[in-house]
Write an enzyme that holds these catalytic residues in place. Structure first.
Site, short mmCIF file in Angstrom:
data_model
loop_
_atom_site.label_atom_id
_atom_site.label_comp_id
_atom_site.label_asym_id
_atom_site.label_seq_id
_atom_site.Cartn_x
_atom_site.Cartn_y
_atom_site.Cartn_z
N LYS A 1 -62.71 -26.42 -49.77
CA LYS A 1 -61.57 -26.33 -50.61
C LYS A 1 -60.66 -25.39 -50.62
O LYS A 1 -61.20 -24.12 -50.01
CB LYS A 1 -61.94 -26.44 -52.15
CG LYS A 1 -60.84 -27.39 -52.90
CD LYS A 1 -60.91 -28.68 -52.70
CE LYS A 1 -60.14 -29.63 -53.40
NZ LYS A 1 -60.06 -31.14 -53.31
P1 NAD Z 1 -50.65 -35.04 -57.34
O1 NAD Z 1 -50.19 -33.59 -57.42
O2 NAD Z 1 -49.83 -36.20 -56.40
O3 NAD Z 1 -50.35 -35.66 -58.80
C1 NAD Z 1 -50.89 -35.14 -59.86
C2 NAD Z 1 -50.48 -35.92 -61.02
O4 NAD Z 1 -51.07 -35.52 -62.33
C3 NAD Z 1 -48.93 -35.74 -61.26
O5 NAD Z 1 -48.23 -37.11 -61.83
C4 NAD Z 1 -48.89 -34.75 -62.32
O6 NAD Z 1 -47.60 -34.97 -63.26
C5 NAD Z 1 -50.12 -35.47 -63.29
N1 NAD Z 1 -50.40 -34.19 -64.27
C6 NAD Z 1 -50.46 -33.09 -64.15
N2 NAD Z 1 -51.11 -32.49 -65.26
C7 NAD Z 1 -51.09 -33.38 -66.36
C8 NAD Z 1 -51.49 -33.49 -67.68
N3 NAD Z 1 -52.04 -32.52 -68.17
N4 NAD Z 1 -51.44 -34.80 -68.27
C9 NAD Z 1 -51.14 -35.91 -67.39
N5 NAD Z 1 -50.89 -35.75 -66.24
C10 NAD Z 1 -50.69 -34.72 -65.63
O7 NAD Z 1 -52.23 -34.88 -57.04
P2 NAD Z 1 -53.12 -36.02 -56.92
O8 NAD Z 1 -53.10 -35.95 -55.01
O9 NAD Z 1 -52.56 -37.40 -57.19
O10 NAD Z 1 -54.31 -35.68 -57.30
C11 NAD Z 1 -54.80 -36.02 -58.42
C12 NAD Z 1 -56.33 -35.51 -58.70
O11 NAD Z 1 -57.02 -36.49 -57.90
C13 NAD Z 1 -56.67 -34.20 -58.47
O12 NAD Z 1 -57.87 -34.00 -59.46
C14 NAD Z 1 -57.24 -34.23 -57.01
O13 NAD Z 1 -58.10 -33.18 -56.93
C15 NAD Z 1 -57.94 -35.73 -57.04
N6 NAD Z 1 -58.09 -36.21 -55.66
C16 NAD Z 1 -57.07 -36.39 -54.85
C17 NAD Z 1 -57.22 -36.92 -53.71
C18 NAD Z 1 -56.17 -37.05 -52.64
O14 NAD Z 1 -56.25 -37.91 -51.60
N7 NAD Z 1 -54.79 -36.71 -53.03
C19 NAD Z 1 -58.71 -37.25 -52.99
C20 NAD Z 1 -59.53 -37.16 -54.11
C21 NAD Z 1 -59.33 -36.48 -55.43
#
Ligand code: NAD
Length: 423
Positions: A113
């Site tokens: 990471k």
């Molecule tokens: P992203 O940056 O595209 O979206 C994150 C979202 O969360 C945004 O809409 C943001 O406004 C919202 N957010 C942030 N703080 C918040 C809060 N306090 N309350 C409500 N909403 C809030 O990120 P992503 O890629 O969608 O990732 C989201 C989660 O999924 C993370 O924990 C990440 O580690 C996990 N994840 C992502 C992937 C991937 O392929 N992108 C894969 C596995 C896990």
């Protein structure tokens, strides 16, 4: 085993959670004490300064990280996160979770990471590009197509990956598509990668719903986070006929118990850069979304959202963890007591790394697959893992998280046993 001394990683609650989970699974597996001890720490961790010239001429110095948890099953794989809370402990915990996730899915990878402690929201594209290119140059020692392959995570996206690939390629004098995944299609990305994490979640939610005798067509869904993961889950489940009753992002939320029009919400969010203020529902305050009565709750934003403080008030039947580490161990116990089925992060959100693996293989071969092939291979892998986890959970009388961790950790530990410790 002797009590563990506090390390520089422990300041992160997520790291402490990851250790607690590892220790619990290790005990059940009867893991060799030396291998268990090794698994508690990263193989290597790099901390870098990222001086970045901002648009107003000032130079801001951000702190960045890249951590490899282990390389026993292959090169390392894991996302890059831009968020103010990024720290050595958090990145190390997420690298460890990636190890279990890749192993559980049967991928030839160790976990990694990375991230930069910054708030990408107010930064311009030029500032983000300069910061990303300098971060890439600083962690260059640790990344490469057969060494460590980054991908997008919180606060990063396809564009970030294109800058990383280009910066890496400039130092090699040739294009190297295998150095990152989650790239734009035009420069070696994979069909279906952008939607993969959300799509994988929908596959496991469907499988879990079948087990819980819940018809997804009538089910009510609440989603925290409307980014790459949350927005895709909302769209796909809405298209399946489910009622998405609430969605929230960092700026606010919206609720409509009759179901939100996700097509219209999509357009609103694109224009307003938030789901807040959408006219098709009522405004929703802060963390209230987590406590709404619903069939399926999808935390898809940050870690540490469901804790001992609010777990008692969670009224969902199924919690499908889109985010990494959204539930603390104390909350896990409370949810189990209330009969809530939790589909753990390392299983529920593994669709992203599975299709990242497909993208890496396609990039190494310069031969690209159709989206339908990608989706059906993803479905096959993730459902196979779901069924393996469910079978072990039933056999040993444990919850899905413990079973998933046991399967993931055992394969890594077996790798250590076969290869032995150098020298
Ligand atoms: P992203 O940056 O595209 O979206 C994150 C979202 O969360 C945004 O809409 C943001 O406004 C919202 N957010 C942030 N703080 C918040 C809060 N306090 N309350 C409500 N909403 C809030 O990120 P992503 O890629 O969608 O990732 C989201 C989660 O999924 C993370 O924990 C990440 O580690 C996990 N994840 C992502 C992937 C991937 O392929 N992108 C894969 C596995 C896990």
């Amino acid at each position: 085993m002797a009590p563990r001394e506090e390390t520089q990683f422990d300041s992160s609650p997520l790291y402490r959670t990851a250790i607690q989970q590892l220790d619990g699974a290790a005990k059940r597996l009867g893991l060799d004490a030396g291998i268990h001890e090794r698994l508690r720490y990263p193989r290597r961790a790099l901390v870098v300064s990222v001086p970045t010239v901002m648009d107003d001429g000032r130079t801001e110095v951000f702190i960045g990280y890249r951590v490899h948890h282990n390389t026993i099953l292959g090169p390392t794989k894991g996302g890059i996160r831009y968020h103010p809370a990024v720290s050595l402990g958090e990145v190390s915990a997420l690298a460890m979770l990636m190890s279990w996730k890749c192993s559980l899915m049967g991928l030839p990878y160790g976990g990694a990471k990375g991230g930069v402690a910054c708030d990408p929201g107010p930064m311009s594209q030029r500032e983000l590009e300069r910061m990303t290119r300098r971060y890439t140059a600083e962690v260059m020692l640790l990344i490469g197509p057969d060494l460590d392959i980054p991908a997008p995570d919180l606060g990063t996206n396809e564009q970030t990956m294109a800058w990383i690939m280009d910066t890496y390629a400039m130092t090699q004098g040739r294009t190297v598509p295998g150095v990152v995944t989650g790239k734009p299609l035009l420069v070696g990305g994979s069909a279906g990668r952008r939607e993969a994490t959300g799509r994988g979640l929908v596959y496991v939610i469907s499988q879990a719903a079948r087990e819980a005798r819940l018809d997804l067509k009538d089910a009510s869904i609440a989603i925290q986070g409307y980014g790459n993961v949350g927005s895709v889950v909302a769209h796909l489940l809405w298209r399946e006929g489910s009622k998405v009753i609430a969605v929230a992002d960092a700026k606010g939320g919206v609720v409509n118990t009759r179901g939100l029009d996700i097509g219209a919400l999509w357009n609103h969010a694109r224009e307003a850069d938030t789901v807040a203020g959408f006219a098709g529902g009522e405004p929703l305050e802060g963390d209230d979304l987590l406590e709404l009565p619903c069939d399926v709750l999808v935390p898809a934003a940050l870690g540490g959202q469901i804790t001992s403080k609010n777990a008692d008030r969670i009224r969902a039947r199924i919690v499908a963890e889109g985010a990494n580490g959204p539930t603390t161990p104390e909350a896990d116990a409370i949810l189990a007591e209330h009969g809530v089925l939790v589909i753990p992060d390392i299983l529920a959100n593994a669709g992203g790394v599975v299709v990242s693996y497909f993208e890496w293989v396609q990039g190494l071969q310069y031969y690209f697959w159709r989206e339908s092939e990608i989706n059906s291979r993803l479905q096959e892998l993730i459902i196979r893992a779901f069924n393996q986890v469910l079978t072990l959970a039933r056999r040993d009388g444990v919850d899905l998280r413990t079973a998933a961790l046991m399967l993931g950790i055992r394969r890594v530990a077996d790798g250590f046993k076969i290869r032995g410790f150098y020298p």
